[in-house]
Scaffold this active site. Structure first.
Site, PDB file in Angstrom:
ATOM      1  N   CYS A  14      -2.306   9.140   2.868  1.00 37.47           N
ATOM      2  CA  CYS A  14      -1.847   8.572   1.601  1.00 37.47           C
ATOM      3  C   CYS A  14      -2.846   8.792   0.468  1.00 37.47           C
ATOM      4  O   CYS A  14      -2.459   8.839  -0.698  1.00 37.47           O
ATOM      5  CB  CYS A  14      -1.545   7.085   1.755  1.00 37.47           C
ATOM      6  SG  CYS A  14      -2.931   6.111   2.361  1.00 37.47           S
ATOM      7  N   GLU A  60       0.874  -1.172   0.000  1.00 35.52           N
ATOM      8  CA  GLU A  60       0.000   0.000   0.000  1.00 35.52           C
ATOM      9  C   GLU A  60       0.910   1.220   0.000  1.00 35.52           C
ATOM     10  O   GLU A  60       1.459   1.585   1.037  1.00 35.52           O
ATOM     11  CB  GLU A  60      -0.918  -0.014   1.230  1.00 35.52           C
ATOM     12  CG  GLU A  60      -1.891  -1.175   1.254  1.00 35.52           C
ATOM     13  CD  GLU A  60      -2.869  -1.146   0.105  1.00 35.52           C
ATOM     14  OE1 GLU A  60      -3.270  -0.049  -0.309  1.00 35.52           O
ATOM     15  OE2 GLU A  60      -3.234  -2.221  -0.401  1.00 35.52           O
TER      16      GLU A  60
END
Length: 456
Positions: free
Chosen positions: A243, A209
């Site tokens: 993010c 990720e």
């Protein structure tokens, strides 16, 4: 305890089969939830210490998402674990076909610092649900949260089942040398490549990720005031250290001035006229990251904000204009409360510019026109995102979250978390009541029958 010894203990415990049963998995998930409930105030205080997150932001962005994930998994786990019967082709007459989920074994979860609790525990829920053992490595850049998580998990679980290894880069490298069956990493692209290289030595399965420069596109027909509120929410929560935050704003030239005015209003509404004095406005995680962000303030022209506090490591919600694609602020993921603004005149310009860059983790489109929405969603590749909103896709247990290309590989959340920590084992059960002789080399008409059954 040496890491190799911990690894041996976890592998040995896994091989006993203790982690495989539904009742065991459900019990561990409930135990995890109860342990979090009992230490909720400590988690909130640790998030305040490391990132200056207010109670509402800490609960909404970190704790509540974990509660939802656990509840969703508990509700559906029995169904996910069941062998799934699938179709069998004519050439396999007499047999039945199944896909059986089985745990991978020992999992390593390396968590980041920006959402240090949620991004550690969320994948752990998936590892437990799938029947694995797990080692959790929290980020050393969020030491208060790391200490609380370690305390919670060590009190709730034996290390041969769930272990926590605190420390820095040295500990991370040492963990990556161990033969884990699964590695789940959340962090930067550069470190993701190191993780993948280490995993290759043991052929460990990997979920990465990562991140990237996530665009936020505002078309000329967008509901501008609402767009500004939702963009400010997505960009400046956690001081931009998200993010999936909008990394830059790509706005139609004709509505840029109006949008910036509404952005200013939204920032004042959220954080007051002096955000650095707001008790719940976040801080940058470290001096190094703060100094990196400070340099961006010298690029283009400050349209909103721009102030910084060297002592508290805080930077105001800042909007930069007169930005070009060649500037440093457009060459790397910002990961802070700085929003560069670029303009466009046509959708083809938007598509061309974004396609020329690495695929982002998220993309946001603000437009009332379904044709505009569909064109951008179809032609642009990205991990996930929203139409007329930001961030909210991440909080849904029904939507898998993950990147593509440089923004990552693999997705998790809800059922997808169960899948990424499982191996889907294919089984064909053949009858013994009769045989299919045409498959054997001795059959004179075998080829003729196979051709007939598989004729295109």
């Amino acid at each position: 305890m040496a890491l190799s010894q911990l690894m041996e203990q976890q592998k040995s415990y896994y091989l006993t089969g203790a982690t495989r049963g539904l009742d065991f998995r459900l019990a561990q998930l409930k135990k995890l939830k109860q342990a979090i409930v009992e230490r909720e105030s400590d988690i909130i205080q640790a998030l305040r210490t490391d990132l200056n997150k207010g109670e509402k932001e800490a609960y909404a962005f970190e704790i509540s998402i974990v509660y939802q994930e656990i509840a969703h998994v508990i509700k559906h786990l029995k169904r996910w674990m069941k062998p799934k019967k699938v179709k069998t082709p004519m050439t396999h007459s007499g047999s039945r076909s199944y896909i059986i989920p089985e745990p991978l074994g020992a999992a390593l979860i390396i968590a980041p610092w920006n959402y240090p609790f949620m991004l550690a525990i969320d994948p752990l829920v998936g590892a437990i649900a799938a029947g694995n053992t797990a080692v959790l490595k929290p980020s050393e850049l969020a030491p208060a949260v790391s200490a609380v998580m370690a305390s919670i998990l060590r009190a709730a679980f034996e290390p041969h089942y769930i272990a926590v290894v605190e420390g820095g880069v040295e500990e991370s490298h040492a963990l990556l040398e161990q033969p884990f069956d699964k590695i789940f990493f959340t962090g930067s692209v550069a470190v993701g490549k190191i993780v993948m290289e280490a995993a290759a030595k043991h052929l460990s399965r990997v979920t990465l990720e990562l991140g990237g420069k996530s665009p936020c596109i505002v078309h000329d027909d967008a509901h501008l005031k609402l767009a500004a509120q939702r963009i400010a929410f997505g960009k400046f929560s956690n001081a931009g250290q998200t993010c999936v935050a909008p990394d830059y704003l790509f706005v139609h030239r004709s509505v840029k001035s109006k949008l910036l005015a509404y952005l200013q209003e939204a920032i004042v509404s959220f954080y007051g006229s002096k955000p650095l004095q707001s008790p719940d406005y976040g801080k940058i995680i470290s001096r190094r990251h703060y100094e990196r962000l400070r340099h961006f303030l010298n690029e283009g022209k400050v349209a909103i904000g721009g102030l910084a506090n060297d002592l508290s490591l805080q930077i105001e919600p800042t909007v930069l204009e007169d930005i070009t694609w060649e500037m440093p602020v457009m060459q790397e993921e910002i990961f802070g409360p700085i929003l560069p603004v670029l303009t466009y005149d046509s959708l083809e310009e938007v598509i061309g510019r974004i396609q020329a860059r690495p695929k982002p983790l998220a993309l946001y489109v603000f437009s009332e026109d379904k044709k505009v929405q569909d064109t951008l969603l179809e032609r642009l590749s990205f991990g996930g995102g929203c139409v007329n909103d930001t961030l909210m896709h991440f909080g849904s247990t029904h939507l898998p979250v993950g990147g593509v290309g440089e923004s990552g590989m693999g997705s998790y959340h809800g059922e997808m978390s169960f899948h990424i920590f499982s191996h889907m084992k294919s089984i064909l059960k053949q009858t013994t009541k009769f045989d299919i002789p045409f498959r054997y080399p001795s059959s004179k008409i075998g080829l003729k029958i196979i051709r007939r059954l598989t004729k295109p």
